[in-house]
Design a protein around this motif. Structure first.
Motif, PDB file in Angstrom:
ATOM      1  N   THR A 282     -19.835 -25.487   6.250  1.00 54.76           N
ATOM      2  CA  THR A 282     -19.916 -26.906   6.579  1.00 54.76           C
ATOM      3  C   THR A 282     -19.033 -27.668   5.605  1.00 54.76           C
ATOM      4  O   THR A 282     -19.204 -27.553   4.389  1.00 54.76           O
ATOM      5  CB  THR A 282     -21.366 -27.418   6.465  1.00 54.76           C
ATOM      6  OG1 THR A 282     -22.206 -26.645   7.322  1.00 54.76           O
ATOM      7  CG2 THR A 282     -21.463 -28.890   6.841  1.00 54.76           C
ATOM      8  N   ASP A 283     -18.084 -28.431   6.136  1.00 55.26           N
ATOM      9  CA  ASP A 283     -17.202 -29.267   5.326  1.00 55.26           C
ATOM     10  C   ASP A 283     -17.913 -30.594   5.102  1.00 55.26           C
ATOM     11  O   ASP A 283     -18.075 -31.394   6.024  1.00 55.26           O
ATOM     12  CB  ASP A 283     -15.868 -29.475   6.056  1.00 55.26           C
ATOM     13  CG  ASP A 283     -14.856 -30.274   5.243  1.00 55.26           C
ATOM     14  OD1 ASP A 283     -15.252 -30.966   4.284  1.00 55.26           O
ATOM     15  OD2 ASP A 283     -13.669 -30.202   5.586  1.00 55.26           O
ATOM     16  N   LEU A 284     -18.371 -30.836   3.878  1.00 54.28           N
ATOM     17  CA  LEU A 284     -19.129 -32.046   3.583  1.00 54.28           C
ATOM     18  C   LEU A 284     -18.274 -33.300   3.684  1.00 54.28           C
ATOM     19  O   LEU A 284     -18.796 -34.394   3.907  1.00 54.28           O
ATOM     20  CB  LEU A 284     -19.757 -31.953   2.192  1.00 54.28           C
ATOM     21  CG  LEU A 284     -20.774 -30.829   2.004  1.00 54.28           C
ATOM     22  CD1 LEU A 284     -21.359 -30.865   0.599  1.00 54.28           C
ATOM     23  CD2 LEU A 284     -21.878 -30.894   3.038  1.00 54.28           C
TER      24      LEU A 284
ATOM     25  N   GLU B 202      -5.302 -32.467  -1.163  1.00 53.25           N
ATOM     26  CA  GLU B 202      -6.663 -32.975  -1.084  1.00 53.25           C
ATOM     27  C   GLU B 202      -7.664 -31.823  -1.167  1.00 53.25           C
ATOM     28  O   GLU B 202      -7.481 -30.777  -0.548  1.00 53.25           O
ATOM     29  CB  GLU B 202      -6.829 -33.719   0.238  1.00 53.25           C
ATOM     30  CG  GLU B 202      -8.201 -34.324   0.427  1.00 53.25           C
ATOM     31  CD  GLU B 202      -8.360 -35.000   1.793  1.00 53.25           C
ATOM     32  OE1 GLU B 202      -9.450 -35.514   2.036  1.00 53.25           O
ATOM     33  OE2 GLU B 202      -7.410 -34.990   2.595  1.00 53.25           O
ATOM     34  N   GLN B 203      -8.723 -32.028  -1.938  1.00 51.01           N
ATOM     35  CA  GLN B 203      -9.783 -31.028  -2.076  1.00 51.01           C
ATOM     36  C   GLN B 203     -10.976 -31.448  -1.221  1.00 51.01           C
ATOM     37  O   GLN B 203     -11.297 -32.628  -1.135  1.00 51.01           O
ATOM     38  CB  GLN B 203     -10.237 -30.934  -3.535  1.00 51.01           C
ATOM     39  CG  GLN B 203      -9.154 -30.512  -4.508  1.00 51.01           C
ATOM     40  CD  GLN B 203      -8.970 -29.014  -4.493  1.00 51.01           C
ATOM     41  OE1 GLN B 203      -9.833 -28.277  -4.911  1.00 51.01           O
ATOM     42  NE2 GLN B 203      -7.830 -28.584  -3.993  1.00 51.01           N
ATOM     43  N   HIS B 204     -11.603 -30.486  -0.581  1.00 47.11           N
ATOM     44  CA  HIS B 204     -12.840 -30.723   0.154  1.00 47.11           C
ATOM     45  C   HIS B 204     -13.948 -29.875  -0.461  1.00 47.11           C
ATOM     46  O   HIS B 204     -13.686 -28.833  -1.056  1.00 47.11           O
ATOM     47  CB  HIS B 204     -12.676 -30.368   1.632  1.00 47.11           C
ATOM     48  CG  HIS B 204     -12.035 -31.446   2.439  1.00 47.11           C
ATOM     49  ND1 HIS B 204     -12.206 -31.554   3.789  1.00 47.11           N
ATOM     50  CD2 HIS B 204     -11.220 -32.471   2.096  1.00 47.11           C
ATOM     51  CE1 HIS B 204     -11.532 -32.594   4.245  1.00 47.11           C
ATOM     52  NE2 HIS B 204     -10.915 -33.158   3.231  1.00 47.11           N
ATOM     53  N   THR B 205     -15.159 -30.349  -0.285  1.00 48.56           N
ATOM     54  CA  THR B 205     -16.338 -29.618  -0.752  1.00 48.56           C
ATOM     55  C   THR B 205     -17.034 -29.021   0.468  1.00 48.56           C
ATOM     56  O   THR B 205     -17.293 -29.720   1.451  1.00 48.56           O
ATOM     57  CB  THR B 205     -17.293 -30.566  -1.499  1.00 48.56           C
ATOM     58  OG1 THR B 205     -16.591 -31.141  -2.601  1.00 48.56           O
ATOM     59  CG2 THR B 205     -18.516 -29.817  -2.008  1.00 48.56           C
ATOM     60  N   TYR B 206     -17.302 -27.738   0.380  1.00 51.22           N
ATOM     61  CA  TYR B 206     -17.921 -27.001   1.484  1.00 51.22           C
ATOM     62  C   TYR B 206     -19.262 -26.426   1.036  1.00 51.22           C
ATOM     63  O   TYR B 206     -19.411 -26.005  -0.112  1.00 51.22           O
ATOM     64  CB  TYR B 206     -17.032 -25.836   1.927  1.00 51.22           C
ATOM     65  CG  TYR B 206     -15.655 -26.253   2.377  1.00 51.22           C
ATOM     66  CD1 TYR B 206     -15.411 -26.546   3.713  1.00 51.22           C
ATOM     67  CD2 TYR B 206     -14.606 -26.353   1.471  1.00 51.22           C
ATOM     68  CE1 TYR B 206     -14.136 -26.924   4.135  1.00 51.22           C
ATOM     69  CE2 TYR B 206     -13.333 -26.738   1.887  1.00 51.22           C
ATOM     70  CZ  TYR B 206     -13.109 -27.025   3.216  1.00 51.22           C
ATOM     71  OH  TYR B 206     -11.855 -27.402   3.628  1.00 51.22           O
ATOM     72  N   ARG B 207     -20.201 -26.410   1.953  1.00 47.74           N
ATOM     73  CA  ARG B 207     -21.443 -25.658   1.761  1.00 47.74           C
ATOM     74  C   ARG B 207     -21.310 -24.418   2.628  1.00 47.74           C
ATOM     75  O   ARG B 207     -21.035 -24.528   3.827  1.00 47.74           O
ATOM     76  CB  ARG B 207     -22.662 -26.465   2.189  1.00 47.74           C
ATOM     77  CG  ARG B 207     -23.057 -27.500   1.176  1.00 47.74           C
ATOM     78  CD  ARG B 207     -24.363 -28.137   1.555  1.00 47.74           C
ATOM     79  NE  ARG B 207     -24.841 -28.957   0.459  1.00 47.74           N
ATOM     80  CZ  ARG B 207     -25.943 -29.684   0.507  1.00 47.74           C
ATOM     81  NH1 ARG B 207     -26.667 -29.693   1.608  1.00 47.74           N
ATOM     82  NH2 ARG B 207     -26.305 -30.385  -0.529  1.00 47.74           N
ATOM     83  N   VAL B 208     -21.502 -23.260   2.003  1.00 46.27           N
ATOM     84  CA  VAL B 208     -21.312 -22.005   2.723  1.00 46.27           C
ATOM     85  C   VAL B 208     -22.568 -21.152   2.587  1.00 46.27           C
ATOM     86  O   VAL B 208     -23.077 -20.946   1.481  1.00 46.27           O
ATOM     87  CB  VAL B 208     -20.097 -21.224   2.168  1.00 46.27           C
ATOM     88  CG1 VAL B 208     -19.853 -19.974   3.010  1.00 46.27           C
ATOM     89  CG2 VAL B 208     -18.848 -22.100   2.127  1.00 46.27           C
TER      90      VAL B 208
END
Length: 115
Positions: free
Chosen positions: A100-102, A3-9
Motif C-alpha cells: 500500500t502506497d501511503l 520523490e520518495q514514497h512511504t509504503y506499508r508492505v
C-alpha cells in the motif's frame, strides 16, 4: 533528487523445513507474535498463529523512490523478511507481498455532523 514514497508492505509466507529447535522457539514465543504485535516498522514485525504452526506474516514500512513503485517496495520488504528469517534460523517458502502506497492512498473522511 527523486520523490520518495512511504509504503506499508505485508509479506506472507509458509513455514517450511523448521528444525525441532526452531519449532519449539516459535511455539514458546507465540504469545509475543499474535494479533497485538502487528505493527508496521522498518525492521518488520512477525506474526503467526501457533496452532497450526503453518503460515506467518511480517509487516514493514518501506521508503523508496516513487518511480520504482509498489513492485520495488514489495521486493525490498521480501528481501528484509528473507534476511531476518534466515538470521533466526527459520525455514520458509512462498513469500508474497501486498503493498500500500501511503502517499497515494485516498482517505475517505466523514463530513462533520451538522448540529
Amino acid at each position: 533528487m527523486s520523490e520518495q514514497h512511504t509504503y506499508r508492505v505485508i509479506v506472507r509466507g509458509t513455514w517450511d523445513g523448521l528444525t525441532e529447535e526452531a519449532r519449539e522457539r516459535l511455539l514458546a514465543e507465540a504469545s509475543e507474535h499474535g494479533m497485538t504485535s502487528m505493527r508496521f516498522t522498518e525492521e518488520g514485525s512477525l506474526s503467526y498463529e501457533p496452532s497450526p504452526l503453518k503460515h506467518f506474516s511480517m509487516r514493514y514500512v518501506v521508503v523508496s523512490d516513487a518511480a520504482d513503485g509498489d513492485e520495488m517496495a514489495g521486493a525490498l520488504a521480501e528481501d528484509r523478511a528473507e534476511t531476518a528469517l534466515k538470521g533466526l534460523g527459520y525455514g520458509f517458502r512462498d513469500l508474497k507481498s501486498t503493498v500500500t502506497d501511503l502517499d497515494t492512498m485516498k482517505i475517505n473522511r466523514k463530513p462533520a455532523s451538522r448540529r
